[in-house]
Design an enzyme around this catalytic site. Sequence first.
Site, PDB file in Angstrom:
ATOM      1  N   ARG A   1      43.336  34.408  50.220  1.00 22.76           N
ATOM      2  CA  ARG A   1      42.969  35.555  51.033  1.00 22.76           C
ATOM      3  C   ARG A   1      41.492  35.830  50.873  1.00 22.76           C
ATOM      4  O   ARG A   1      41.027  36.027  49.750  1.00 22.76           O
ATOM      5  CB  ARG A   1      43.764  36.755  50.508  1.00 22.76           C
TER       6      ARG A   1
ATOM      7  N   THR B   1      37.760  40.033  54.396  1.00 20.70           N
ATOM      8  CA  THR B   1      38.502  40.214  55.655  1.00 20.70           C
ATOM      9  C   THR B   1      40.014  40.351  55.420  1.00 20.70           C
ATOM     10  O   THR B   1      40.734  40.787  56.315  1.00 20.70           O
ATOM     11  CB  THR B   1      38.289  39.003  56.579  1.00 20.70           C
TER      12      THR B   1
ATOM     13  N   ASP C   1      47.357  41.163  40.661  1.00 21.95           N
ATOM     14  CA  ASP C   1      47.133  39.852  41.288  1.00 21.95           C
ATOM     15  C   ASP C   1      48.109  38.836  40.680  1.00 21.95           C
ATOM     16  O   ASP C   1      47.986  38.460  39.519  1.00 21.95           O
ATOM     17  CB  ASP C   1      45.686  39.412  41.056  1.00 21.95           C
TER      18      ASP C   1
ATOM     19  N   ASP D   1      46.558  35.471  39.317  1.00 21.47           N
ATOM     20  CA  ASP D   1      45.808  35.666  38.069  1.00 21.47           C
ATOM     21  C   ASP D   1      46.746  35.933  36.898  1.00 21.47           C
ATOM     22  O   ASP D   1      46.538  35.422  35.795  1.00 21.47           O
ATOM     23  CB  ASP D   1      44.817  36.828  38.220  1.00 21.47           C
TER      24      ASP D   1
END
Length: 209
Positions: A104, A108, A200, A203
């Site tokens: 991603r 944006t 995340d 991560d």
Amino acid sequence: MGRLIIVEHPLVQHKISLLRDKNTGTKEFRELVQELSTLMAYEVTRDLPLCDIEVETPVAKAKTKTLEGKKLAIVPILRAGLGMVDGMMSLIPSARIGHIGLYRDPMTLKPVDYYSKLPPDVSERDVIIVDPMLATGGSAVEACRIVKEAGCMRIRLVCLIAAPEGIEAVSKLHPDVDIFLAAVDSHLNEHGYIVPGLGDAGDRLFGTK
Ligand code: PRP
Ligand code: URA
């Protein structure tokens, strides 16, 4: 119209709580994603077709059931989807594996394609796309597009935590896709993260933050 299935099983809900906890370390996080994926595999395969067989038990002949042999493919969205493959494979070991690489763009929030390798006969297979997080839905929508472009029309999407925005995007652009989830959260924050979510996923799985 695709189905939206939220898996309410107590083991799933318990493990999702552990997964969300910021104090859960990488090793335990990875194990939980794997365990949850096995439990989700049980749900996503619930309607696989069966046929009749006869086997001989030590006592007598038994009329019983076997899988008809529907061909499946599991397609993780890299990176975080990789954490779901082993758990799924433990229940459906004959499934083929495809890979779709997307990240991603942090500005944006649009998915950027960087890799795609699907089984050559994917058009003959039912595809299960896996990714722990369904946030804006951009990545899942793109993964469905790639799989459809390869000729596959029977797609199930399995995620662990979703935002309403992501569910809406997939349902609107791929209304034929069945969506399996463990939890639906409140909303996305200004960075496109699911609230409360788990942070995340990539991560936390791979220890990159
Ligand atoms: C995460 C996650 C999904 C995507 C969801 O991946 O694993 O693929 O974000 O967000 P979306 O629904 O808004 O598209 P990320 O882009 O962080 O890549 P990574 O797994 O390689 O870290
Ligand atoms: N990707 C993640 O890993 N987590 C989120 O909350 C949103 C996108």
